[in-house]
Design a protein around this motif. Structure first.
Motif, PDB file in Angstrom:
ATOM      1  N   ALA A  58       0.737  -1.062   0.015  1.00  0.00           N
ATOM      2  CA  ALA A  58      -0.121   0.027  -0.012  1.00  0.00           C
ATOM      3  C   ALA A  58       0.741   1.319  -0.072  1.00  0.00           C
ATOM      4  O   ALA A  58       0.163   2.259   0.070  1.00  0.00           O
ATOM      5  N   GLY A  59       2.067   1.061   0.111  1.00  0.00           N
ATOM      6  CA  GLY A  59       2.953   2.274   0.004  1.00  0.00           C
ATOM      7  C   GLY A  59       3.219   2.822   1.440  1.00  0.00           C
ATOM      8  O   GLY A  59       2.910   2.473   2.300  1.00  0.00           O
ATOM      9  N   TRP A  60       4.052   3.660   1.797  1.00  0.00           N
ATOM     10  CA  TRP A  60       4.426   3.955   3.255  1.00  0.00           C
ATOM     11  C   TRP A  60       3.379   4.889   3.935  1.00  0.00           C
ATOM     12  O   TRP A  60       3.264   4.415   4.899  1.00  0.00           O
ATOM     13  N   SER A  61       2.617   5.651   3.330  1.00  0.00           N
ATOM     14  CA  SER A  61       1.500   6.345   4.014  1.00  0.00           C
ATOM     15  C   SER A  61       0.527   5.524   4.546  1.00  0.00           C
ATOM     16  O   SER A  61       0.129   5.487   5.665  1.00  0.00           O
ATOM     17  N   GLN A  62      -0.140   4.547   3.678  1.00  0.00           N
ATOM     18  CA  GLN A  62      -1.261   3.749   4.008  1.00  0.00           C
ATOM     19  C   GLN A  62      -0.486   2.436   4.571  1.00  0.00           C
ATOM     20  O   GLN A  62      -1.275   1.760   5.546  1.00  0.00           O
TER      21      GLN A  62
END
Length: 108
Positions: A58-62
């Motif tokens: 989901a990528g770093w933020s999520q």
């Protein structure tokens, strides 16, 4: 997310087994100092490595938010199972480790 959940649950179970009380309840023996240290290191390692499948999906933020949610869910499951079904908690951790290689393929 499945891989992160399986790794977090197994990590929390390993940390749980590193204590005298839960090790005696689940395995009917007292842990040796070497086993206790190995369970602690393995548990923390599984919890830290579980970040990467969540971030990859989901990528770093999520991914970090989902990892925190998976941490809470796996800890809640373990806390609810230990008083009532302690053997089931141990069996689920073993099955989770066995199913982890299959969950790796779900990432791709």
């Amino acid at each position: 997310m499945l891989l992160a959940l399986l790794m977090c649950y197994a990590g929390f179970t390993a940390l749980c087994l590193s204590t005298d009380r839960h090790h005696g309840e689940l395995l009917h023996s007292k842990p040796t100092p070497t086993r206790r240290q190995g369970l602690r290191v393995g548990g923390w390692l599984l919890l830290m490595v579980a970040i990467w499948p969540a971030v990859f999906a989901a990528g770093w933020s999520q991914g970090l938010v989902q990892w925190c949610a998976v941490l809470m869910l796996s800890a809640l499951l373990l806390v609810l199972l230990l008083p009532y079904r302690p053997r089931l908690a141990l069996i689920l951790a073993g099955l989770g480790l066995l199913a982890s290689p299959v969950a790796v393929f779900a990432l791709f």
